[in-house]
Enzyme design. Structure first.
Site, PDB file in Angstrom:
ATOM      1  CB  SER A 123      -2.771  -1.575   1.371  1.00 55.24           C
ATOM      2  OG  SER A 123      -3.500  -2.720   1.735  1.00 55.24           O
ATOM      3  CE  LYS A 176      -3.692   1.462   5.739  1.00 58.18           C
ATOM      4  NZ  LYS A 176      -3.089   0.504   4.771  1.00 58.18           N
ATOM      5  CB  SER A 181      -6.300  -1.249   3.534  1.00 61.37           C
ATOM      6  OG  SER A 181      -4.920  -1.244   3.846  1.00 61.37           O
TER       7      SER A 181
END
Length: 401
Positions: free
Chosen positions: A139, A38, A115
């Site tokens: 997330s 990420k 996310s």
């Protein structure tokens, strides 16, 4: 031969992704495998974007690589991509107004969840063997559920957060996403540090109050899965974990998260007058308004919740609940007021582990209304390895079912 992807079929990668792989050691427990990360992990000589192009433009290249990345490289895995995330990680939706929206490979009509959306999309599309993300309010767990993956939110502090952009530090964790349960366990074992209280799970408690808030399709999947696996599982007890207090628990989580954001990401947004995407802008405005008094009241309740959950979750006991209470929203609907209810009810499922700093795994168990869905298990502090072992055992059972 490990290489960076030449094609991104699910729009999982940021524009500033790697041009060449960062190769791992030639030997090690995960040698020859690839992973993606990420857009919040420090990598020496590179900038981190945190899901926002203005943040990327203002960033300085990192002086050193985050230890979690170093550990994986040392264990033999190679880093092959940097993945899109929701802007400043402040959503569980899986959209980004600046970089675009990753595609859910398992249910293209729907969002991936966020996310850690790009990490989930890349893993589910087999662009990499596993991926790293972060989990503050869900997330990792939410996209794991919607994309049919295994997802780990570890005990708070058991995976090193150094070199990982903070959002709400008292909740922030590094998380793992994988398709294969055995690999999922191997990566977790590679990264977990600190106290390991690994004992077999011999008691399961179904959070019937949490299940009662779920959509009918999710509710049915829970009962069907537990019935199908019942011959091989400990007898499942039924109990209310929070009852009507879940609304106050959820609110306390959101209040503390918003207050901590005032010291992490909000100063940059204010100083640079960052143009935030829809939904994210409104949440930053709410976070800016959280008072110290409200935060302290929420922390007081958090201590009560933590004591309550830890009294239930003695070593060997796990709470069972659906990872997410609903199917994901459809991907063509823009973020905004229509998603407030989705985020609200989702946080009721995800806030428990975050408030108490406890580990949780999401296991893919089937589909609800045409989309993958996960069943979650929350364990005791330091019981991460037990949950990973349990996930492998469930995988074997589900394959043979």
């Amino acid at each position: 031969m490990i290489a960076v992807p030449q094609h991104d079929p699910v729009h999982a990668l940021v524009p500033h992704t790697l041009e060449e792989p960062i190769l791992g050691a030639q030997t090690g427990p995960i040698a020859g495998l690839s992973f993606m990360a990420k857009d919040l992990f420090a990598i020496e000589g590179r900038k981190t974007g945190n899901g926002n192009p203005e943040s990327y433009a203002a960033a300085a290249p990192a002086a050193r690589t985050a230890p979690v990345i170093v550990e994986l490289l040392g264990a033999g895995a190679s880093l092959t991509g940097i993945t899109i995330c929701d802007e400043f990680f402040y959503s569980v939706l899986g959209t980004n107004a600046h970089y675009g929206q990753p595609v859910n490979p398992r249910a293209g009509r729907f969002v991936t969840g966020g996310s850690s959306c790009g990490s989930a999309a890349a893993t589910a599309a087999q662009m990499c063997d596993f991926a790293l993300g972060s989990d503050t309010g869900g997330s990792i767990r939410v996209p794991a559920s919607f994309c049919g993956l295994y997802g780990l939110r570890p005990s708070h502090g058991r995976i090193d957060m150094t070199g990982v952009t903070p959002m709400a530090p008292s909740f922030d964790t590094v998380g793992i996403l994988a398709q294969d349960a055995a690999l999922f366990r191997m990566v977790g074992q590679t990264l977990l540090q600190g106290v390991n209280r690994n004992v077999p799970i011999e008691r399961l408690i179904l959070a019937t109050d949490i299940v009662s808030y779920c959509e009918a399709s999710v509710d049915q999947l829970v009962w069907d899965t537990l019935e199908a696996l019942s011959p091989a599982l400990p007898e499942v007890e039924h109990a209310n974990i929070a009852g009507e207090d879940i609304v106050a628990w959820r609110t306390a989580f959101a209040t503390i998260q918003g207050f901590e954001l005032q010291s992490t990401l909000l100063p940059f947004v204010k100083e640079h007058n960052v143009e935030l995407g829809p939904g994210i802008k409104e949440r930053f405005e709410i976070a800016a308004g959280v008072t110290p008094e409200a935060a302290e009241d929420a922390r007081t309740l958090r201590r009560v919740v933590t004591a309550h959950l830890k009294s239930i979750l003695q070593p060997g006991t796990a709470i069972v609940l659906p990872t997410t209470p609903t199917q994901p929203p459809e991907r063509d609907i823009p973020d905004g007021a229509s998603f407030v209810e989705y985020r609200t009810v989702t946080l009721q499922n995800t806030c428990l582990a975050g408030l108490a700093g406890l580990p949780q795994v999401s296991v893919p168990v089937g589909e609800a209304a045409g989309c993958p869905a996960g069943l979650s298990f929350i364990g005791w502090e330091g019981g991460d390895e037990s949950l990973l072992d349990f996930a492998v055992g469930l995988s074997d059972l589900l394959k043979s079912d």
